[in-house]
Design an enzyme around this catalytic site. Structure first.
Site, short mmCIF file in Angstrom:
data_model
loop_
_atom_site.label_atom_id
_atom_site.label_comp_id
_atom_site.label_asym_id
_atom_site.label_seq_id
_atom_site.Cartn_x
_atom_site.Cartn_y
_atom_site.Cartn_z
N ARG A 1 0.85 -1.28 -0.15
CA ARG A 1 -0.03 0.15 -0.25
C ARG A 1 0.93 1.14 0.16
NH1 ARG A 1 -2.35 -3.55 -0.98
NH2 ARG A 1 -4.49 -4.33 -0.44
N SER B 1 -10.89 -1.02 2.87
CA SER B 1 -10.10 -1.22 4.32
C SER B 1 -10.00 0.19 4.72
CB SER B 1 -9.01 -1.91 4.00
OG SER B 1 -9.20 -3.07 3.23
N GLU C 1 -5.68 3.83 5.95
CA GLU C 1 -5.13 3.97 4.73
C GLU C 1 -5.88 4.80 3.62
OE1 GLU C 1 -5.60 -0.08 2.83
OE2 GLU C 1 -6.69 0.65 1.39
C1 LIG Z 1 -15.61 -0.91 -1.65
C2 LIG Z 1 -14.29 -0.75 -1.61
C3 LIG Z 1 -13.29 -1.78 -1.84
C4 LIG Z 1 -11.88 -1.65 -1.98
N1 LIG Z 1 -10.86 -2.50 -2.07
C5 LIG Z 1 -9.67 -2.26 -2.20
C6 LIG Z 1 -8.95 -3.23 -2.38
O1 LIG Z 1 -9.11 -4.47 -2.34
N2 LIG Z 1 -7.65 -3.23 -2.42
C7 LIG Z 1 -7.10 -1.93 -2.63
O2 LIG Z 1 -5.82 -1.66 -2.73
N3 LIG Z 1 -7.87 -0.88 -2.33
C8 LIG Z 1 -9.17 -0.97 -2.26
N4 LIG Z 1 -9.97 0.19 -2.12
C9 LIG Z 1 -9.53 1.44 -2.06
C10 LIG Z 1 -9.72 2.28 -3.44
O3 LIG Z 1 -10.35 1.52 -4.44
C11 LIG Z 1 -8.20 2.24 -4.37
O4 LIG Z 1 -7.31 2.83 -3.39
C12 LIG Z 1 -8.28 2.89 -5.65
O5 LIG Z 1 -6.98 2.73 -6.22
C13 LIG Z 1 -8.59 4.54 -5.58
O6 LIG Z 1 -9.03 4.97 -6.78
P1 LIG Z 1 -9.74 6.21 -6.88
O7 LIG Z 1 -9.64 6.75 -8.40
O8 LIG Z 1 -11.01 6.43 -6.57
O9 LIG Z 1 -8.74 7.19 -6.31
P2 LIG Z 1 -9.13 8.39 -5.33
O10 LIG Z 1 -9.77 7.91 -3.96
O11 LIG Z 1 -9.81 9.68 -6.03
O12 LIG Z 1 -7.53 8.99 -4.73
C14 LIG Z 1 -6.92 8.21 -3.93
C15 LIG Z 1 -5.30 9.00 -3.85
O13 LIG Z 1 -4.61 8.69 -5.09
C16 LIG Z 1 -4.32 10.23 -5.57
N5 LIG Z 1 -4.71 10.21 -7.10
C17 LIG Z 1 -5.85 9.68 -7.71
N6 LIG Z 1 -5.71 9.68 -8.85
C18 LIG Z 1 -4.33 10.24 -9.18
C19 LIG Z 1 -3.53 10.36 -10.26
N7 LIG Z 1 -4.12 10.14 -11.77
N8 LIG Z 1 -2.40 11.02 -10.16
C20 LIG Z 1 -2.07 11.02 -9.21
N9 LIG Z 1 -2.58 10.74 -7.77
C21 LIG Z 1 -3.91 10.38 -7.98
C22 LIG Z 1 -5.42 11.12 -4.81
O14 LIG Z 1 -4.83 12.48 -4.67
C23 LIG Z 1 -5.40 10.49 -3.38
O15 LIG Z 1 -4.32 10.74 -2.72
C24 LIG Z 1 -11.34 -0.08 -1.97
C25 LIG Z 1 -12.20 0.98 -1.91
C26 LIG Z 1 -13.66 0.55 -1.85
C27 LIG Z 1 -14.84 1.95 -1.72
#
Ligand SMILES: Cc1cc2nc3c(=O)[nH]c(=O)nc-3n(C[C@H](O)[C@H](O)[C@H](O)COP(=O)(O)OP(=O)(O)OC[C@H]3O[C@@H](n4cnc5c(N)ncnc54)[C@H](O)[C@@H]3O)c2cc1C
Length: 345
Positions: free
Chosen positions: A174, A245, A341
């Site tokens: 992570r 998580s 996280e």
């Molecule tokens: C139901 C559920 C289940 C999940 N299961 C998992 C799992 O199994 N494993 C896991 O690892 N995660 C899991 N997650 C967390 C999440 O899905 C991941 O971390 C995902 O990659 C976040 O993507 P996002 O586009 O929504 O990012 P955001 O939530 O919009 O951003 C997350 C972070 O990344 C940064 N960011 C986003 N896009 C960019 C970019 N293009 N360039 C630079 N920085 C950027 C943001 O500034 C922020 O700091 C889960 C979340 C939910 C709600």
């Protein structure tokens, strides 16, 4: 007007943009000033605009790993860069270039439809491709870093586009170079390397129980199994707000693990690649009696102690207040610190 000659349209500027539907916790939040980024070429002008106005800024993907305050001051960059294509193929692998705004789960489906297995264990993780390397998403024994070749990003510090090879991304559990350097890189494209020789990865307990011993499931069967487990265990953010998580699994030295095991014989843990021990944060939270508990409008999900939820009307302060209660109790009970996280904006 010929845009190919004149470059892309500038990023769309949206003042006071509501983000309730762009964060999976469903917190009532709004961005003072949002820039919609649909092409990498728009980014230098946006960053220069932000610098001129001395604004703070952050990147928002799908909002599935963030805790948003009521009002996000400064600039919020909405990552909507799309596009995916096979860019190369050699004896060992196929290379895919994918835009940072592409939906992660849709990419997993697309790879399987195009006979490019590898990402199936990571099915149904919400969010965008550009966010996947930030915390090195992982599930069921696989991390996205296993399949990354390189990352294209805009480096706001150097004011230049950069290509970071996988080794330069410092991927860990992570964690990544991007996470260690917040407000610096804007990921525009991820290049994936999908090996031509595919091997099922079903060693992770939850996944293993979905198959008969000795069976050889196909990528599609693993995809379906991962979706089935996730649907059963994790709350659907469209029904009940959450960010997956909430705490990372704490990694402790072997000696501390052995001491804990003497008093807690059923302690759930996994070996860590560095020789330390990864404790199951869900087990620690559950042991402290938090599963299913509610504190005002937020709570701990009844089927999974690692997931904090918004029952509706909850705020960032509410969820962080609950998180602190959990962290304090786990520390008092086990001497272990839980790290949050999701990213606190
Ligand atoms: C139901 C559920 C289940 C999940 N299961 C998992 C799992 O199994 N494993 C896991 O690892 N995660 C899991 N997650 C967390 C999440 O899905 C991941 O971390 C995902 O990659 C976040 O993507 P996002 O586009 O929504 O990012 P955001 O939530 O919009 O951003 C997350 C972070 O990344 C940064 N960011 C986003 N896009 C960019 C970019 N293009 N360039 C630079 N920085 C950027 C943001 O500034 C922020 O700091 C889960 C979340 C939910 C709600």
């Amino acid at each position: 007007m010929n845009r190919a000659q004149n470059g892309p349209l500038p990023a769309k500027l949206i003042p006071n943009l509501g983000l309730k539907h762009r964060n999976t916790f469903g917190f009532d939040a709004s961005a003072e000033l949002a820039y919609e980024i649909t092409s990498p070429e728009q980014i230098p002008a946006v960053i220069s605009d932000i610098a001129k106005q001395k604004l703070t800024w952050r990147v928002l993907g799908g909002g599935s790993n963030v805790i948003l305050p009521e009002s996000l001051s400064g600039a919020t960059l909405l990552m909507n860069i799309t596009g995916q294509e096979m860019i190369a193929s050699d004896e060992v692998a196929t290379y895919l270039a994918v835009g940072g705004g592409v939906n992660w789960h849709e990419l997993v489906i697309w790879t399987l439809e195009n006979d490019l297995p590898g990402l199936e264990n990571l099915a149904l993780i919400p969010g965008t491709v550009g966010a996947a390397p930030i915390q090195n998403i992982g599930a069921y024994g696989v991390e996205v870093a296993d399949y990354i070749d390189s990352i294209e990003a805009f480096d706001a510090k150097e004011q230049a586009f950069v290509t970071l090879r996988k080794e330069a991304c410092h991927f860990a559990y992570r964690d990544s170079y991007f996470k260690q350097n917040p407000h610096r890189f804007i990921v525009t494209q991820v290049v994936f390397k999908l090996p031509k020789i595919w091997q099922a990865r079903i060693h992770y307990a939850d996944l293993a129980t979905q198959f008969f011993e000795g069976s050889n499931p196909s990528p599609e069967e693993i995809f379906l199994a991962a979706c089935k487990i996730r649907t059963r265990k994790l709350p659907d953010p469209t029904v009940i707000g959450n960010a997956g998580s909430f705490f990372q699994n704490p990694i402790v030295p072997q000696e501390q693990f052995e001491t804990l095991l003497k008093t807690h014989t059923d302690l759930v843990s996994y070996p860590d690649a560095t020789g330390k021990r990864k404790l199951a944060a869900a087990w620690l939270v559950d042991q402290c009696g938090f599963k299913g508990q509610r504190m005002g409008d937020v709570g701990v999900y009844q089927n999974q102690a690692l997931v904090l939820v918004n029952h509706g009307g909850g705020t960032a302060q509410d969820v962080l207040g609950l998180a602190k209660c959990i962290q304090d109790k786990v520390r008092a009970e086990f001497g272990v610190s839980l790290q949050i996280e999701p990213n606190i904006f």
